[in-house]
Write an enzyme that holds these catalytic residues in place. Sequence first.
Site, PDB file in Angstrom:
ATOM      1  CD  GLU A 122      -2.879  -1.165   2.400  1.00 40.06           C
ATOM      2  OE1 GLU A 122      -4.063  -1.409   2.177  1.00 40.06           O
ATOM      3  OE2 GLU A 122      -2.433  -0.966   3.539  1.00 40.06           O
ATOM      4  CB  CYS A 142       7.214  -5.230   8.645  1.00 43.57           C
ATOM      5  SG  CYS A 142       8.674  -4.595   9.503  1.00 43.57           S
ATOM      6  CB  CYS A 146       6.441  -3.037  16.262  1.00 44.42           C
ATOM      7  SG  CYS A 146       8.123  -2.720  15.714  1.00 44.42           S
ATOM      8  CB  CYS A 149       3.071  -2.059  13.860  1.00 40.81           C
ATOM      9  SG  CYS A 149       3.164  -1.820  12.085  1.00 40.81           S
ATOM     10  CB  SER A 265      10.005   3.649  15.321  1.00 41.19           C
ATOM     11  OG  SER A 265       9.466   4.077  14.102  1.00 41.19           O
ATOM     12  CG  LEU A 266      12.957   6.239  21.605  1.00 42.62           C
ATOM     13  CD1 LEU A 266      14.217   5.427  21.397  1.00 42.62           C
ATOM     14  CD2 LEU A 266      13.291   7.601  22.213  1.00 42.62           C
ATOM     15  CG  HIS A 267       7.421   3.645  19.156  1.00 38.91           C
ATOM     16  ND1 HIS A 267       6.776   4.781  18.760  1.00 38.91           N
ATOM     17  CD2 HIS A 267       7.654   2.951  18.012  1.00 38.91           C
ATOM     18  CE1 HIS A 267       6.614   4.767  17.444  1.00 38.91           C
ATOM     19  NE2 HIS A 267       7.146   3.674  16.964  1.00 38.91           N
TER      20      HIS A 267
HETATM   21  N1  SAH Z   1       9.180   0.322   9.819  1.00 41.05           N
HETATM   22  C1  SAH Z   1       9.529   1.689   9.972  1.00 41.05           C
HETATM   23  C2  SAH Z   1       8.688   2.625   9.126  1.00 41.05           C
HETATM   24  C3  SAH Z   1       7.201   2.382   9.018  1.00 41.05           C
HETATM   25  S1  SAH Z   1       6.138   2.634  10.367  1.00 41.05           S
HETATM   26  C4  SAH Z   1       9.460   2.086  11.403  1.00 41.05           C
HETATM   27  O1  SAH Z   1       8.962   1.326  12.224  1.00 41.05           O
HETATM   28  O2  SAH Z   1       9.941   3.159  11.718  1.00 41.05           O
HETATM   29  C5  SAH Z   1       5.780   4.364  10.513  1.00 41.05           C
HETATM   30  C6  SAH Z   1       5.517   4.780  11.980  1.00 41.05           C
HETATM   31  O3  SAH Z   1       4.203   4.385  12.438  1.00 41.05           O
HETATM   32  C7  SAH Z   1       6.491   4.139  12.937  1.00 41.05           C
HETATM   33  O4  SAH Z   1       6.944   5.068  13.870  1.00 41.05           O
HETATM   34  C8  SAH Z   1       5.618   3.108  13.612  1.00 41.05           C
HETATM   35  O5  SAH Z   1       6.150   2.689  14.823  1.00 41.05           O
HETATM   36  C9  SAH Z   1       4.303   3.823  13.739  1.00 41.05           C
HETATM   37  N2  SAH Z   1       3.183   2.942  14.030  1.00 41.05           N
HETATM   38  C10 SAH Z   1       3.065   1.617  13.787  1.00 41.05           C
HETATM   39  N3  SAH Z   1       1.855   1.155  14.192  1.00 41.05           N
HETATM   40  C11 SAH Z   1       1.187   2.209  14.698  1.00 41.05           C
HETATM   41  C12 SAH Z   1      -0.125   2.375  15.243  1.00 41.05           C
HETATM   42  N4  SAH Z   1      -0.971   1.349  15.311  1.00 41.05           N
HETATM   43  N5  SAH Z   1      -0.491   3.613  15.659  1.00 41.05           N
HETATM   44  C13 SAH Z   1       0.355   4.664  15.539  1.00 41.05           C
HETATM   45  N6  SAH Z   1       1.603   4.569  15.012  1.00 41.05           N
HETATM   46  C14 SAH Z   1       2.018   3.356  14.600  1.00 41.05           C
HETATM   47 FE1  SF4 Z   2       7.735  -3.081  10.943  1.00 41.80          FE
HETATM   48 FE2  SF4 Z   2       7.667  -2.273  13.485  1.00 41.80          FE
HETATM   49 FE3  SF4 Z   2       7.812  -0.442  11.487  1.00 41.80          FE
HETATM   50 FE4  SF4 Z   2       5.538  -1.898  11.877  1.00 41.80          FE
HETATM   51  S1  SF4 Z   2       6.438  -0.383  13.278  1.00 41.80           S
HETATM   52  S2  SF4 Z   2       6.536  -1.489   9.923  1.00 41.80           S
HETATM   53  S3  SF4 Z   2       6.401  -3.900  12.545  1.00 41.80           S
HETATM   54  S4  SF4 Z   2       9.367  -2.000  12.044  1.00 41.80           S
END
Ligand code: SAH
Ligand code: SF4
Length: 414
Positions: A122, A142, A146, A149, A265-267
Site C-alpha cells: 500500500e 515487515c 512491533c 503495528c 521509532s523510539l516509542h
Molecule cells: N518500519 C519503519 C517505518 C514504518 S512505520 C518504522 O517502524 O519506523 C511508521 C511509523 O508508524 C512508525 O513510527 C511506527 O512505529 C508507527 N506505528 C506503527 N503502528 C502504529 C499504530 N498502530 N499507531 C500509531 N503509530 C504506529
Molecule cells: Fe515493521 Fe515495526 Fe515499522 Fe511496523 S512499526 S513497519 S512492525 S518496524
Amino acid sequence: MADTALMSIPGQVDPVPVARDITPRADGRVDLMGLPKARIKQLFEEAGLDPKQAKLRSKQVYHWLYHRGTTDFAQMTDISKKMQPWMAERFVVGRPNVVEAQHSTDGTRKWLLKTDDGHEFEMVFIPDETRGTLCVSSQVGCTLNCTFCHTGTMRLVRNLTPGEIVGQVMLARDALGEWPKGRMDIADDESESEYRADGRLLTNIVMMGMGEPLYNFDHVRDALQLVMDGEGLALSKRRITLSTSGVVPMMYKCGEEIGVNLAVSLHAVTKDIRDEIVPINRKYGIEELLKACADYPGASNARRITFEYVMLKDKNDSDDDARELVRLIREYDLPAKVNLIPFNPWPGAAYECSDPERIKAFSNIIFASGISGPIRTPRGRDIDAACGQLKTAAQKKSRAERDREAAEAAATAD
Ligand code: SAH
Ligand code: SF4
C-alpha cells in the site's frame, strides 16, 4: 534475465524468504522502471546498439521515464520513429498495478498496489495546507513484529524492488497529474513553473509505509537516488524522510549514502518496555540506538532527527516516561524533535490509545524542556490509512505454506 531465487534479508530477526530483483515478464521484455541510466545504457548495448548510440538513447529515455513520467516509447518525441518500435519490442516502462484506490473524508488517499508476481502492498498520500506527503512502502509486510503495528502481523515478507519503490512515486504523480506537460523538443512549450516542486501537490516523501526500509537498504537507496536526481524526479533530499525502527548497523550508511532526513521509532525509554513493543530493541538497545543517532551524518539543528513516539495507554505514556525521554535526548546531545503519534487502532490490537489529556501532559513536559513535541493528528483512519494500519488481506500464510512456496520457487529458479 532477472533472478527470482530466494534470499534472506541481512540482519533480520525472523528469517523469511524474499524474492530478489525483478520478476521476469512472460513476454520476455525488460521493465526499465527503477533502473539507473548506466544500467539502461548497458541493456541497450546488449540489445545491439553501439556504445555511442546506447549512451545518447539511455540519456533520452532516462529523462522521459523519470522527469516526464512517460511510459510509451511512441511519445518520446526526440527518439526517431524507427527507433521507437525497436525499443517497444524489447522494453517496457511499468508501474505497480493498482488493485484499489480509496479516498478518506479528510482528503487522505490510499492505494492498494500489486507487484507483477502478485504481492500486495500500500501507499498513502496525505495532503495538508502547506504540503503533500507521500507515504511509501519498502517491503511487502515487515519482519519486525512491533506489537502495536498491523503491518508487523503480516507473515509473508518480500523486499520491494527499486522499480516498485520509485514506481509508487511515479504512480502518485500520474494520479495527481503532476508531470511537466511540455515536449522536450520544443523548448518554449512549457512554463518554468511546471518544474517547481512547491507548485505541486506532492512535495514530500516519507519512507513510512509498509516495511523496515533499512532491511531493504540497497533497493531503497537506488530508488531514492532516482527520486533525488535533478535529471530524474528532482525532489530535494530535505523533503524526504526515512523512518527506521532502529537498525543500528545501517544508520550511518543511510546518512552517508542516501543523506535524507532520519526518523526513529523510539516509542519507549526503558529496556523492558521497548523490548516488548519494538522487539528489535533486544538486538540493538536504546543506548546503541541513541549513539547511532548522535553519529548520524547530516543531522544538525537545521536538520533534526525525529523521534516517533506512539502513545499507548498505561504502557509508555507517564510523566516519568516523558521526563526520561527529555533526559536521554539531552544526554546524547541530540538535535531532535519528538512526534507524538496517538495509537491508531486495528482489529485485534492489544493496546488502547492514551487519553487526550495524558497525551497533552506528555507533550507539555517535552515542550517545557525546550524540545519540540507536537501531537500528530491521525489522518485517513476511516480508510485504514493511518500509521501502523497498513495491512493487506492476502498475506496471512502459515510457516509451512511459506516454506513450501520457497522450495517451489527455488526449484523453478534452477
Ligand atoms: N518500519 C519503519 C517505518 C514504518 S512505520 C518504522 O517502524 O519506523 C511508521 C511509523 O508508524 C512508525 O513510527 C511506527 O512505529 C508507527 N506505528 C506503527 N503502528 C502504529 C499504530 N498502530 N499507531 C500509531 N503509530 C504506529
Ligand atoms: Fe515493521 Fe515495526 Fe515499522 Fe511496523 S512499526 S513497519 S512492525 S518496524
